[in-house]
Design a protein around this motif. Sequence first.
Motif, PDB file in Angstrom:
ATOM      1  N   GLY A  75       0.788  -1.220   0.000  1.00 35.75           N
ATOM      2  CA  GLY A  75       0.000   0.000   0.000  1.00 35.75           C
ATOM      3  C   GLY A  75       0.818   1.267   0.000  1.00 35.75           C
ATOM      4  O   GLY A  75       0.380   2.304   0.509  1.00 35.75           O
ATOM      5  N   VAL A  76       2.033   1.193  -0.571  1.00 35.09           N
ATOM      6  CA  VAL A  76       2.892   2.383  -0.636  1.00 35.09           C
ATOM      7  C   VAL A  76       3.301   2.593  -2.090  1.00 35.09           C
ATOM      8  O   VAL A  76       3.318   1.656  -2.887  1.00 35.09           O
ATOM      9  CB  VAL A  76       4.150   2.236   0.249  1.00 35.09           C
ATOM     10  CG1 VAL A  76       3.752   2.077   1.707  1.00 35.09           C
ATOM     11  CG2 VAL A  76       4.998   1.063  -0.208  1.00 35.09           C
ATOM     12  N   PRO A  77       3.652   3.821  -2.466  1.00 33.50           N
ATOM     13  CA  PRO A  77       4.087   4.069  -3.847  1.00 33.50           C
ATOM     14  C   PRO A  77       5.411   3.375  -4.128  1.00 33.50           C
ATOM     15  O   PRO A  77       6.290   3.305  -3.270  1.00 33.50           O
ATOM     16  CB  PRO A  77       4.246   5.604  -3.893  1.00 33.50           C
ATOM     17  CG  PRO A  77       3.512   6.119  -2.712  1.00 33.50           C
ATOM     18  CD  PRO A  77       3.583   5.055  -1.669  1.00 33.50           C
ATOM     19  N   ALA A  78       5.537   2.865  -5.338  1.00 37.50           N
ATOM     20  CA  ALA A  78       6.800   2.252  -5.743  1.00 37.50           C
ATOM     21  C   ALA A  78       7.864   3.328  -5.883  1.00 37.50           C
ATOM     22  O   ALA A  78       7.592   4.410  -6.401  1.00 37.50           O
ATOM     23  CB  ALA A  78       6.627   1.503  -7.062  1.00 37.50           C
ATOM     24  N   PRO A  79       9.089   3.062  -5.406  1.00 36.11           N
ATOM     25  CA  PRO A  79      10.161   4.053  -5.561  1.00 36.11           C
ATOM     26  C   PRO A  79      10.497   4.247  -7.023  1.00 36.11           C
ATOM     27  O   PRO A  79      10.414   3.315  -7.827  1.00 36.11           O
ATOM     28  CB  PRO A  79      11.332   3.439  -4.796  1.00 36.11           C
ATOM     29  CG  PRO A  79      11.051   1.976  -4.782  1.00 36.11           C
ATOM     30  CD  PRO A  79       9.552   1.841  -4.742  1.00 36.11           C
ATOM     31  N   THR A  80      10.844   5.454  -7.385  1.00 34.42           N
ATOM     32  CA  THR A  80      11.187   5.735  -8.774  1.00 34.42           C
ATOM     33  C   THR A  80      12.691   5.847  -8.913  1.00 34.42           C
ATOM     34  O   THR A  80      13.374   6.359  -8.023  1.00 34.42           O
ATOM     35  CB  THR A  80      10.542   7.048  -9.249  1.00 34.42           C
ATOM     36  OG1 THR A  80      10.949   8.104  -8.372  1.00 34.42           O
ATOM     37  CG2 THR A  80       9.026   6.930  -9.230  1.00 34.42           C
ATOM     38  N   ALA A  81      13.197   5.341 -10.031  1.00 38.40           N
ATOM     39  CA  ALA A  81      14.629   5.427 -10.295  1.00 38.40           C
ATOM     40  C   ALA A  81      14.991   6.877 -10.592  1.00 38.40           C
ATOM     41  O   ALA A  81      14.203   7.620 -11.186  1.00 38.40           O
ATOM     42  CB  ALA A  81      15.012   4.535 -11.466  1.00 38.40           C
ATOM     43  N   PRO A  82      16.163   7.319 -10.153  1.00 34.07           N
ATOM     44  CA  PRO A  82      16.561   8.704 -10.448  1.00 34.07           C
ATOM     45  C   PRO A  82      16.699   8.922 -11.942  1.00 34.07           C
ATOM     46  O   PRO A  82      17.150   8.044 -12.671  1.00 34.07           O
ATOM     47  CB  PRO A  82      17.920   8.830  -9.736  1.00 34.07           C
ATOM     48  CG  PRO A  82      18.420   7.426  -9.599  1.00 34.07           C
ATOM     49  CD  PRO A  82      17.195   6.580  -9.430  1.00 34.07           C
TER      50      PRO A  82
END
Length: 207
Positions: free
Chosen positions: A190-197
Motif C-alpha cells: 500500500g505504498v508508492p513504488a520508488p522511482t529510479a533517479p
Amino acid sequence: MAGPSGCGKSRLSRVATEAGGVATLPLDDFYRDLDHPGLPRTLGIVDWDDVASWDCDLAIDTISRLLRDGATEVPTYDISQSLRVGSRTLDMGDARVLLAEGIFAPPLLAAARAARLPVEALWLARHRSTNFTRRLARDLKEKRKRPTVLVRRGVALYRSEPQLTQDAMAAGFRPVGMREATRVVTNMAGVPAPTAPRRPVRTRATE
C-alpha cells in the motif's frame, strides 16, 4: 521471492523495506550448521544449494508466528562460518507484507500453501551471466567461502539455472523483472513504488 543466487533478491528487499510497509526475512538464515548430520555433499564439499542443507520446517514455523503474532525470534546465520551465531527479534510493526526471500523459496511455497498462509510467489528473472558475475563479486567481497569453492559453485549454478527456473514455474512462481517485482511488492504494502533517479539530459553546445 525466489530467484537464482545473485539475481538481486537482497537488493529488492532493501528497496522494498525503505519504501515502507514491508518487513523482510532472509531465508538464508535457516541454513543448517556445518556439523549437522547427513548434510548433502557434491564433489566432496557440502552442497549448500541442496534443499537438504536448509531447515524448511523452522522457516515455515517462523513465518507462521510472524504472520500470527507480528514478532518472533529468528536465527542469525554466518555463511562464512556455516553456523548459526545467535538470534534476533524480528518485529513487523505496521508492515502489511512479509517478504521472505532466498534460493529455497520454491520448496517453501508448497509448505506455506499446506499451512494455508496467504502467499504471492514471485521469481526474480534476470540473465544468468549477470547473476554469475554479481554472485561471484558479492561472495568474494564477503569472503563467504574459499575462492576456489566460490568459483566451482558459481559455474555449477550457472549451468543449473535454466532447470531451476523451469522447476520454479512448475511450482507456481511467476517470473518478474526487478522493476515489476518492486511494483508488485510495494502495491501489496500500500505504498508508492520508488522511482529510479532520472539520468541528466545531455545537450550539445552549438555556436
